[in-house]
Design an enzyme around this catalytic site. Sequence first.
Site, PDB file in Angstrom:
ATOM      1  N   PHE A 174      -4.141   2.701  -7.660  1.00 58.42           N
ATOM      2  CA  PHE A 174      -3.948   3.716  -6.508  1.00 58.42           C
ATOM      3  C   PHE A 174      -3.182   3.261  -5.215  1.00 58.42           C
ATOM      4  CE2 PHE A 174      -8.429   4.043  -6.168  1.00 58.42           C
ATOM      5  CZ  PHE A 174      -8.837   2.876  -5.115  1.00 58.42           C
ATOM      6  N   GLU A 175      -2.679   4.137  -4.581  1.00 57.05           N
ATOM      7  CA  GLU A 175      -2.110   3.747  -3.143  1.00 57.05           C
ATOM      8  C   GLU A 175      -0.592   2.937  -3.547  1.00 57.05           C
ATOM      9  OE1 GLU A 175      -2.216   5.308  -0.388  1.00 57.05           O
ATOM     10  OE2 GLU A 175      -4.435   5.921  -0.143  1.00 57.05           O
ATOM     11  N   GLY A 176      -0.355   3.250  -4.588  1.00 52.61           N
ATOM     12  CA  GLY A 176       1.093   2.360  -5.244  1.00 52.61           C
ATOM     13  C   GLY A 176       0.509   1.139  -6.150  1.00 52.61           C
TER      14      GLY A 176
END
Length: 382
Positions: A358-360
């Site tokens: 997550f978060e890229g």
Amino acid sequence: MRVERELPTDEARDLIALTRELADAELAPRAAEYEREERFPREVFRTLGEAGLLGLPFDEEVGGGQPYEVYLQVLEELAIRWASVALGISVHTLACSPVANFGTDAQRRDLLPELVGGELLGAYCLSEAHAGSDPAAMRAAAKPTEDGWLARGEKAWVTHGGQADFYSTFLRASEGISCFHLTPDLPGFSPAPPEAKMGLTASHTAAIRLDDVPVPADRLVGEPGRGLAIALSALDSGRLGVSAVAVGLAQAALDVAVDYAVEREAFGRPIAEHQGVQFLLADMAAAVESARATYLVAARRRDAGKPYSRQASIAKLLATDAAMKVTTDAVQVLGGAGYTRDHPVERYMREAKAFQIFEGTNQIQRMVIGRQLTREAVPATA
């Protein structure tokens, strides 16, 4: 073991001491049970909000005023005890940032005190099932009406989905992607059941369905069509939050591994005295301290008003890869015991995997870093 921290002020040192006290009293005793039962710790967020830990990076007038380097170290201390809660605070900060940084005076006055005080918990609705790493491809939309908008579509992978009190939501509108402050009491707003995840099970993740949700005009945050810029402006900060939480998780795994190696005996002496185990522990410690230093470099650039996007991606990449390696090695140090639920390292290992996603994803971080490097290397033309 206590992490030795270089903090800028006496106030920051007192804040870390308070964080440790609260985390030991309120987080550590609950973590294993809540994760096992997949129980959301809403009361813990209220306690942390009452203590002033939910608004640290925002303006001093709403209880913040701390440098990002201090806020991130608070997150890390919380993550050492319970990663799901520390991650939740990082997401809550992300959800508050549109109102804090782009909201109207009325929105900031009416919403921010409750957002950062623990009364209201936030979620951030950017991703969609078909557009996880490409927010510009989102399809969920807001159609203009006489008194606002009508929202339709579905947002995916929403941390605190079904538990949050407000949702910073990005929708495609006639002017382009726009940001809206949505609340679950709006007709047609409904969360899907929580995802059945491998780890971080006390942190509920769910899709949010918008079935012709009437959105009042005053729920627009920022200028129409500026939603993507608002979202991207917060993502670098969010990546630093994830970095700090990942380092805290890795530190927790290292602490368990060291304690076990000192106590466990094999061939007549503690396994910590065997070179193979010592080298493994040394590599784990080096990974944790290197990742911590990397996120602090990026945070200090942010605090100084310097560009830090590349440094944030580097910190996210290194910290989350380190968390995956350190938690895996912690299981190895404990051997068969580490593979059982009698010790927390198997849970740490399952939790660490999510941070690489997550978060890229870390593949996206490599793209961000590489593109910035090559763009900077191209000579300017007249």
